[in-house]
Design a protein around this motif. Structure first.
Motif, mmCIF file in Angstrom:
data_model
loop_
_atom_site.group_PDB
_atom_site.id
_atom_site.type_symbol
_atom_site.label_atom_id
_atom_site.label_comp_id
_atom_site.label_asym_id
_atom_site.label_seq_id
_atom_site.Cartn_x
_atom_site.Cartn_y
_atom_site.Cartn_z
ATOM 1 N N PHE A 1 -3.863 4.905 -0.118
ATOM 2 C CA PHE A 1 -3.349 3.917 0.828
ATOM 3 C C PHE A 1 -4.491 3.069 1.398
ATOM 4 N N SER A 2 -5.592 3.722 1.766
ATOM 5 C CA SER A 2 -6.726 2.989 2.331
ATOM 6 C C SER A 2 -7.327 2.028 1.318
ATOM 7 N N LEU A 3 -7.471 2.475 0.074
ATOM 8 C CA LEU A 3 -8.017 1.606 -0.963
ATOM 9 C C LEU A 3 -7.077 0.440 -1.254
ATOM 10 N N SER A 4 -5.777 0.726 -1.336
ATOM 11 C CA SER A 4 -4.804 -0.319 -1.662
ATOM 12 C C SER A 4 -4.718 -1.366 -0.565
ATOM 13 N N ALA B 1 0.827 -1.205 0.000
ATOM 14 C CA ALA B 1 0.000 0.000 0.000
ATOM 15 C C ALA B 1 0.864 1.258 0.000
ATOM 16 N N LEU B 2 1.969 1.242 0.751
ATOM 17 C CA LEU B 2 2.886 2.385 0.768
ATOM 18 C C LEU B 2 3.532 2.592 -0.594
ATOM 19 N N ILE B 3 4.013 1.507 -1.205
ATOM 20 C CA ILE B 3 4.664 1.622 -2.515
ATOM 21 C C ILE B 3 3.678 2.137 -3.547
ATOM 22 N N ILE B 4 2.478 1.582 -3.560
ATOM 23 C CA ILE B 4 1.459 2.017 -4.516
ATOM 24 C C ILE B 4 1.124 3.490 -4.314
ATOM 25 N N SER B 5 1.009 3.921 -3.060
ATOM 26 C CA SER B 5 0.675 5.319 -2.766
ATOM 27 C C SER B 5 1.791 6.260 -3.216
ATOM 28 N N ILE C 1 1.464 -6.747 -8.680
ATOM 29 C CA ILE C 1 0.424 -6.158 -7.831
ATOM 30 C C ILE C 1 0.513 -4.639 -7.852
ATOM 31 N N VAL C 2 1.739 -4.112 -7.763
ATOM 32 C CA VAL C 2 1.920 -2.650 -7.758
ATOM 33 C C VAL C 2 1.450 -2.061 -9.086
ATOM 34 N N ILE C 3 1.839 -2.667 -10.197
ATOM 35 C CA ILE C 3 1.448 -2.147 -11.514
ATOM 36 C C ILE C 3 -0.073 -2.148 -11.665
ATOM 37 N N GLY C 4 -0.702 -3.272 -11.338
ATOM 38 C CA GLY C 4 -2.148 -3.362 -11.478
ATOM 39 C C GLY C 4 -2.887 -2.413 -10.555
ATOM 40 N N MET C 5 -2.422 -2.287 -9.306
ATOM 41 C CA MET C 5 -3.112 -1.435 -8.355
ATOM 42 C C MET C 5 -2.920 0.045 -8.660
ATOM 43 N N VAL C 6 -1.755 0.423 -9.161
ATOM 44 C CA VAL C 6 -1.533 1.827 -9.530
ATOM 45 C C VAL C 6 -2.523 2.234 -10.618
ATOM 46 N N GLN C 7 -2.727 1.361 -11.581
ATOM 47 C CA GLN C 7 -3.674 1.674 -12.648
ATOM 48 C C GLN C 7 -5.103 1.803 -12.110
ATOM 49 N N VAL C 8 -5.414 1.047 -11.057
ATOM 50 C CA VAL C 8 -6.769 1.073 -10.501
ATOM 51 C C VAL C 8 -7.011 2.326 -9.666
ATOM 52 N N VAL C 9 -6.049 2.707 -8.824
ATOM 53 C CA VAL C 9 -6.293 3.781 -7.844
ATOM 54 C C VAL C 9 -5.710 5.134 -8.267
ATOM 55 N N LEU C 10 -4.942 5.186 -9.354
ATOM 56 C CA LEU C 10 -4.349 6.465 -9.778
ATOM 57 C C LEU C 10 -5.388 7.561 -10.015
#
Length: 273
Positions: free
Chosen positions: A208-211, A65-69, A146-155
């Motif tokens: 962060f909360s969403l991830s 979650a931190l990395i994605i944020s 996971i990071v790549i997919g989640m960044v695209q979702v929450v960006l």
């Protein structure tokens, strides 16, 4: 004053439905995490916080979650600045590009990433043609996927949050900074970023909360090898049928996120006097 009873009457049915269909079931589910056969107990919570396996799952969830944020901040803040300071046509085009993925199912987008990141996918073939990897290379079931997919979702949530703040910043402040001798980078550092910081922090907390609580994308891209807390809750509730343990994990996740938001709210209140 005459409109107050009418307003209450208008919102009462919606509030009642929300309480009956959402608040009560969620409260009942969470209460199972601190109730067992013998009544009130912390047994299930202690089972999570004292087991190295589940602590590893919790740490992986927080780390991802931190990395994605952070990635969303690095990508979303410059994009929001371009949208805020660009022409109306450019802003509309970028806004469509940012919000259009929200109209597509997350499951569909995740399956698309599975094709792109998998063995013989676009990225694997490209890296193989460059001689950087072997033929059986795959990014699936890795934290990178996971990071790549989640960044695209929450960006989009980061971009839209920061954009709303940046659009309220007066461009003349940047012009004044440039006139006083600031470089472009200096004006960004001294004028834009401090002014946009509330939006950046709010976007960071939202992402962060969403991830941390997302289930579908980490489950499909990470697989069983890289479970997160949300996936662990799903496993406990549907496969091992340990409903009390699943509720305890949900309670821990909820309390952790609420503690983070409460800390930010307190700090923001103190900063604003």
């Amino acid at each position: 004053m005459d409109r107050y009873p009418q307003s209450v009457a208008l919102i009462a049915p919606g509030v009642a439905i929300m309480i009956a269909a959402f608040a009560v079931p969620v409260a009942m589910m969470l209460s199972m995490g601190i109730h067992g056969d013998q009544g009130f107990t912390f047994e299930y919570i202690l089972a999570f916080v004292t087991d190295p396996f589940y602590l590893g799952i919790g740490w992986r969830t927080v780390k991802l979650a931190l990395i994605i944020s952070v990635v969303c901040v690095l990508v979303g803040v410059p994009l929001a600045y371009v949208m805020a300071r660009g022409s109306r046509r450019l802003r509309t085009f970028l806004l469509i590009c940012v919000t259009l993925p929200l109209m597509t199912s997350v499951v569909v987008r995740t399956f698309g990433w599975m094709v792109i990141l998998g063995r013989n996918g676009l990225i694997a073939d490209m890296l193989f043609d460059l001689g950087l990897v072997r033929r059986n290379f795959s990014l699936m079931q890795t934290e990178t996927a996971i990071v790549i997919g989640m960044v695209q979702v929450v960006l989009p949530f980061m971009v839209l949050t920061v954009l709303g703040v940046m659009q309220r910043l007066d461009p003349r402040l940047e012009e004044a900074a440039r006139v006083m001798g600031c470089t472009f980078v200096g004006s960004l550092r001294r004028v834009v970023l401090p002014g946009a910081m509330p939006g950046i922090v709010s976007g960071f907390l939202l992402v962060f909360s969403l991830s941390a609580s997302y289930f579908v994308t980490p489950m499909l891209l990470g697989g069983a090898r890289l479970p997160t807390v949300a996936a662990s809750i799903y496993e406990a509730a549907t496969k091992t049928l340990e409903w009390n343990f699943a509720a305890a994990q949900s309670l821990i996740l909820l309390c952790g996120l609420l503690l983070l938001l409460f800390t930010y709210s307190l700090a923001a209140r103190k900063a604003n006097g």
